[in-house]
Design an enzyme around this catalytic site. Sequence first.
Site, PDB file in Angstrom:
ATOM      1  N   GLU A   1      -2.620  -1.694  -3.149  1.00  0.00           N
ATOM      2  CA  GLU A   1      -3.694  -0.895  -2.566  1.00  0.00           C
ATOM      3  C   GLU A   1      -3.323   0.585  -2.602  1.00  0.00           C
ATOM      4  OE1 GLU A   1      -5.279  -4.004   0.878  1.00  0.00           O
ATOM      5  OE2 GLU A   1      -4.174  -2.210   1.450  1.00  0.00           O
TER       6      GLU A   1
ATOM      7  N   HIS B   1      -8.165  -5.585   7.486  1.00  0.00           N
ATOM      8  CA  HIS B   1      -7.939  -4.556   8.498  1.00  0.00           C
ATOM      9  C   HIS B   1      -8.241  -5.120   9.883  1.00  0.00           C
ATOM     10  CE1 HIS B   1      -6.793  -0.323   9.015  1.00  0.00           C
ATOM     11  NE2 HIS B   1      -7.357  -0.480  10.188  1.00  0.00           N
TER      12      HIS B   1
ATOM     13  N   HIS C   1       0.857  -1.189   0.000  1.00  0.00           N
ATOM     14  CA  HIS C   1       0.000   0.000   0.000  1.00  0.00           C
ATOM     15  C   HIS C   1       0.894   1.239   0.000  1.00  0.00           C
ATOM     16  CE1 HIS C   1      -3.950   1.933   1.606  1.00  0.00           C
ATOM     17  NE2 HIS C   1      -3.202   2.839   0.998  1.00  0.00           N
TER      18      HIS C   1
END
Length: 237
Positions: A70, A190, A43
């Site tokens: 991401e 998450h 990410h």
Amino acid sequence: MTKLSVNINKIATLRNARGGNVPNLPDFTRNIEKFGAQGITVHPRPDERHIRYSDVRELKPIITTEFNIEGNPVTKFIDLVLEVKPEQVTLVPDAEDAITSNAGWNAKKHKDFLKEVIAEFNNNGIRTSIFLDPDLAMVDHALDTGSNRIELYTEDYAKAYEKGDMEAVKIYAQCAQAATDAGMGVNAGHDLSLDNIRYFREQVPGLLEVSIGHALITESLYLGLETTIQKYLKLLQ
């Protein structure tokens, strides 16, 4: 079996804390795959405080499983994804100064923008997933964007599970079923951990992939990387 994609941002954070190249990101990536993970997630953020854009380019040729990038689809990010062409791109609406992702897309408000970005990625053979809060209305709107998958934002589930609230998973199951019925794949991520991943996987239908970084890397400090990955794979069977 639900696939495990390991987010390696925390490895990059540790490396960046001292400068230099220790720990070595490509070496860790190879080991993560060797130990059984079915994907690698990165990410990159605009300030490159952990994963750098150069890391993404360096990692692409060595990844033998599935590469998931991401990020917030700003111009710089879009250009990087189109250059690297990972198997999957996950669109996340995080602000530049966010410590970590903290909300899913308002797929109704940003539908036209998402349609445009997703069409470009899909036209280049890149599977798309959009980060969503567990909200049935947002799942309906996500379908209209043309996204191939959704990724359910699981922080609320993780907090509820820690408090013994086993009912919080129900809305995730409903959203996953709605997405599956509409022909979209379902990912999640998450704050998923060794403590809460089994129950989530058992309760949420059609779960194709989880992306786990912070918890997995932290647990590896106690258990070792190979043991931790093997424990996740067992719980995801």
